[in-house]
Design a protein around this motif. Structure first.
Motif, mmCIF file in Angstrom:
data_model
loop_
_atom_site.group_PDB
_atom_site.id
_atom_site.type_symbol
_atom_site.label_atom_id
_atom_site.label_comp_id
_atom_site.label_asym_id
_atom_site.label_seq_id
_atom_site.Cartn_x
_atom_site.Cartn_y
_atom_site.Cartn_z
ATOM 1 N N ARG A 180 25.488 60.821 19.980
ATOM 2 C CA ARG A 180 25.096 59.543 20.591
ATOM 3 C C ARG A 180 26.287 58.619 20.772
ATOM 4 N N GLN A 204 27.170 56.861 24.172
ATOM 5 C CA GLN A 204 27.192 55.411 24.297
ATOM 6 C C GLN A 204 28.544 54.927 24.807
ATOM 7 N N GLN A 232 18.797 67.332 17.287
ATOM 8 C CA GLN A 232 18.684 67.124 18.735
ATOM 9 C C GLN A 232 19.761 67.900 19.491
ATOM 10 N N VAL A 240 19.087 63.899 24.500
ATOM 11 C CA VAL A 240 18.354 62.672 24.202
ATOM 12 C C VAL A 240 17.176 62.590 25.172
ATOM 13 N N SER A 241 16.153 61.870 24.782
ATOM 14 C CA SER A 241 14.984 61.701 25.639
ATOM 15 C C SER A 241 15.272 60.654 26.708
ATOM 16 N N GLY A 282 13.681 57.946 27.199
ATOM 17 C CA GLY A 282 13.581 56.638 26.553
ATOM 18 C C GLY A 282 14.843 56.271 25.794
ATOM 19 N N GLU A 283 15.413 57.239 25.065
ATOM 20 C CA GLU A 283 16.673 57.000 24.354
ATOM 21 C C GLU A 283 17.789 56.681 25.342
ATOM 22 N N LEU A 284 17.820 57.428 26.425
ATOM 23 C CA LEU A 284 18.849 57.210 27.438
ATOM 24 C C LEU A 284 18.738 55.813 28.033
ATOM 25 N N PHE A 289 17.507 53.178 26.592
ATOM 26 C CA PHE A 289 17.935 52.214 25.564
ATOM 27 C C PHE A 289 19.457 52.160 25.477
ATOM 28 N N MET A 290 20.102 53.319 25.514
ATOM 29 C CA MET A 290 21.562 53.354 25.459
ATOM 30 C C MET A 290 22.165 52.692 26.696
#
Length: 271
Positions: free
Chosen positions: A144, A148, A205, A229-230, A232-234, A236-237
């Motif tokens: 991550r 990021q 993951q 990553v999902s 949703g995670e993407l 958020f990042m």
């Protein structure tokens, strides 16, 4: 190449998992050291993706405006060269010198500016109307933190009104495919057969793609690793990097993103 498990094929397409590698290209990835360099001469023959490339180029050209554009993990120029043929000023980042040599050997390959380096850091100057990462290459970034860092750097290199476009597998689709136990036929021609089997570790993951390439009575075993990553995670990042989702499609052909989608194509813009 670029880094990435290749996005699943569209119904009429034959594509390969783009093997992720930290700063490599979309079909040779984070696996054994020197992986992309060793297989650069075979990359186009094995992973050309003829069925999906025209739609990908059309979509990217529609997002690019007048340019310039930047590809992260440019590889041998599968997408960059057709975009340049349309009059766009195309730049790229690539970790494998051998892949860049393959790009340079192609017609007009010497017209594309390529920076050697890790695309997680986006080591270039200037701004771009479009930055894109195709073939699942974004998942080649190891964790991550690297993802990021990449998104934050991308945001700093987007011109006003510019966008980031990328494709990525859906974790659920990866799990279903892996659970079936059946290998995926990546490519089948008179000259070769390429099969892929994935092993997923939900705890970290990550997943590993095993490719068996059989040709001329010889079989090659390629192993590449990805960190997923999902969506949703993407999102958020991306928000943390100062970006927001503009659109999400289910394929490069711009099919709707639905519960049956195997991957997504997402476009981000400045917040």
């Amino acid at each position: 190449m670029s880094r990435h498990d290749s996005v699943p094929p569209q119904p009429t397409a034959t594509t390969a998992d783009a093997a992720p590698t930290h700063g490599r290209s979309p079909a040779l990835g984070a696996g054994e050291p020197g992986y992309a360099d060793r297989h650069a001469t075979d990359y186009d023959r094995w992973f050309a993706k003829p069925g999906i490339t025209p739609a990908t180029v059309d979509t990217l050209a529609g997002l690019a405006g007048t340019g310039p554009v930047l590809e992260l993990g440019i590889g041998t120029g599968r997408l960059a060269l057709p975009l340049a043929e349309r009059g766009l000023d195309v730049h790229g980042i690539e970790a494998s010198q051998a892949m860049v040599h393959r790009l340079r050997a192609k017609p007009a390959g010497d017209r594309i500016t390529v920076t050697l380096g890790d695309f997680a850091d986006v080591p270039v100057s200037g701004t771009f109307s479009l930055i894109y990462i195709a073939g699942g290459t974004f998942f080649e970034l190891a964790d991550r933190d690297a993802k990021q860092r990449c998104l934050t750097a991308v945001a700093a290199h987007l011109a006003p009104g510019g966008v980031l476009a990328l494709d990525a597998h859906l974790p659920e689709a990866l799990a279903v495919a892996a659970a079936s136990g059946a290998p995926e036929t990546v490519s089948e021609t008179d000259d070769h057969l390429i099969l892929c089997h994935r092993r997923i570790d939900p705890a970290t993951q990550t997943y590993q793609s095993h490719y068996l390439v059989h040709e001329s009575d010889r079989t090659h075993h390629l192993r590449v690793h990805f960190h997923y990553v999902s969506p949703g995670e993407l999102d958020f990042m991306a928000e943390r990097a100062g970006l927001r989702l503009r659109a999400r499609q289910g394929t490069w052909n711009q099919a709707p993103f639905t519960k049956d989608s195997a991957y997504h194509v997402s476009v981000y813009e400045h917040r």
